[in-house]
Scaffold this motif. Structure first.
Motif, PDB file in Angstrom:
ATOM      1  N   GLN A 293     110.035   4.710 106.527  1.00 40.51           N
ATOM      2  CA  GLN A 293     111.027   5.780 106.629  1.00 40.51           C
ATOM      3  C   GLN A 293     110.272   7.093 106.838  1.00 40.51           C
ATOM      4  OE1 GLN A 293     113.471   6.372 103.178  1.00 40.51           O
ATOM      5  NE2 GLN A 293     114.547   8.094 104.091  1.00 40.51           N
ATOM      6  N   ARG A 294     110.311   7.585 108.068  1.00 38.10           N
ATOM      7  CA  ARG A 294     109.657   8.852 108.384  1.00 38.10           C
ATOM      8  C   ARG A 294     110.621   9.989 108.048  1.00 38.10           C
ATOM      9  NH1 ARG A 294     105.138   8.599 111.849  1.00 38.10           N
ATOM     10  NH2 ARG A 294     104.724   6.482 112.554  1.00 38.10           N
ATOM     11  N   SER A 295     110.144  10.905 107.219  1.00 39.80           N
ATOM     12  CA  SER A 295     110.962  12.062 106.881  1.00 39.80           C
ATOM     13  C   SER A 295     110.053  13.156 106.342  1.00 39.80           C
ATOM     14  CB  SER A 295     112.043  11.681 105.859  1.00 39.80           C
ATOM     15  OG  SER A 295     111.461  11.170 104.681  1.00 39.80           O
ATOM     16  N   THR A 296     110.641  14.311 106.089  1.00 40.66           N
ATOM     17  CA  THR A 296     109.882  15.405 105.499  1.00 40.66           C
ATOM     18  C   THR A 296     110.579  15.834 104.223  1.00 40.66           C
ATOM     19  OG1 THR A 296     111.098  16.999 106.829  1.00 40.66           O
ATOM     20  CG2 THR A 296     108.987  16.276 107.702  1.00 40.66           C
TER      21      THR A 296
ATOM     22  N   ALA B 285     108.054   7.347 103.439  1.00 39.07           N
ATOM     23  CA  ALA B 285     107.879   6.186 102.562  1.00 39.07           C
ATOM     24  C   ALA B 285     107.623   4.943 103.397  1.00 39.07           C
ATOM     25  CB  ALA B 285     109.112   5.984 101.698  1.00 39.07           C
ATOM     26  N   ALA B 286     106.759   4.089 102.885  1.00 41.20           N
ATOM     27  CA  ALA B 286     106.463   2.824 103.549  1.00 41.20           C
ATOM     28  C   ALA B 286     106.276   1.761 102.478  1.00 41.20           C
ATOM     29  CB  ALA B 286     105.199   2.944 104.383  1.00 41.20           C
TER      30      ALA B 286
ATOM     31  N   GLN C 162     100.742  14.492  95.546  1.00 41.27           N
ATOM     32  CA  GLN C 162     101.886  14.407  96.458  1.00 41.27           C
ATOM     33  C   GLN C 162     101.998  13.024  97.095  1.00 41.27           C
ATOM     34  OE1 GLN C 162     102.509  17.622  99.303  1.00 41.27           O
ATOM     35  NE2 GLN C 162     101.034  18.848  98.167  1.00 41.27           N
ATOM     36  N   GLU C 163     100.851  12.381  97.318  1.00 41.06           N
ATOM     37  CA  GLU C 163     100.850  11.059  97.933  1.00 41.06           C
ATOM     38  C   GLU C 163     100.533  10.010  96.871  1.00 41.06           C
ATOM     39  OE1 GLU C 163      99.721  11.739 102.504  1.00 41.06           O
ATOM     40  OE2 GLU C 163      97.977  11.703 101.169  1.00 41.06           O
ATOM     41  N   ILE C 164     101.359   8.986  96.817  1.00 40.55           N
ATOM     42  CA  ILE C 164     101.229   7.941  95.796  1.00 40.55           C
ATOM     43  C   ILE C 164     101.349   6.583  96.462  1.00 40.55           C
ATOM     44  CG2 ILE C 164     102.221   6.943  93.696  1.00 40.55           C
ATOM     45  CD1 ILE C 164     103.388   9.749  93.120  1.00 40.55           C
ATOM     46  N   VAL C 165     100.443   5.680  96.094  1.00 42.66           N
ATOM     47  CA  VAL C 165     100.511   4.289  96.541  1.00 42.66           C
ATOM     48  C   VAL C 165     100.487   3.409  95.305  1.00 42.66           C
ATOM     49  CG1 VAL C 165      99.386   2.438  97.827  1.00 42.66           C
ATOM     50  CG2 VAL C 165      99.304   4.769  98.699  1.00 42.66           C
TER      51      VAL C 165
ATOM     52  N   THR D  55     104.387   6.618  99.154  1.00 41.46           N
ATOM     53  CA  THR D  55     105.082   7.845  99.489  1.00 41.46           C
ATOM     54  C   THR D  55     103.992   8.816  99.904  1.00 41.46           C
ATOM     55  OG1 THR D  55     106.779   7.386  97.835  1.00 41.46           O
ATOM     56  CG2 THR D  55     106.634   9.642  98.652  1.00 41.46           C
ATOM     57  N   VAL D  56     103.998   9.220 101.174  1.00 43.15           N
ATOM     58  CA  VAL D  56     102.918  10.039 101.709  1.00 43.15           C
ATOM     59  C   VAL D  56     103.440  11.164 102.577  1.00 43.15           C
ATOM     60  CG1 VAL D  56     101.229   8.145 101.651  1.00 43.15           C
ATOM     61  CG2 VAL D  56     102.606   8.510 103.698  1.00 43.15           C
TER      62      VAL D  56
END
Length: 96
Positions: free
Chosen positions: A12-15, A19-20, A68-71, A89-90
């Protein structure tokens, strides 16, 4: 992870964040899976967070970009195979 069979994935590309996720199966132990993904994500600048399980489920969390980025990588063992879920979430610029 080499040898894994992808069962499903989403993107899901968004600003401001995208999310992937991916779910795959593999004949590997949870320790092998977490070790592999630890190398992969740390090589990309993520920092592994303390702890390797949550409620008995093998799981590892990685953060980057001031949190901000979490895996999150989790593994459920069933017999000889493991089901691996990787969720991220990146920032949109991090998607490749």
């Amino acid at each position: 992870m080499p040898g894994a069979q992808v069962q499903g994935s989403t993107l899901q590309r968004s600003t401001p964040l995208s999310a992937a996720s991916m779910t795959a199966t593999i004949t590997a132990t949870p320790a092998e899976v977490l070790a592999y993904y630890s190398q992969v994500f740390q090589a990309q600048g993520f920092t592994a967070q303390p702890g390797d399980t949550v409620d008995g489920v093998p799981l590892k969390t990685f953060v980057r970009a001031a949190g901000q980025e979490i895996v999150i990588v989790s593994v459920v063992q069933t017999g000889d195979s493991a089901t691996v879920t990787v969720g991220a979430t990146v920032l949109p610029g991090s998607l490749k």
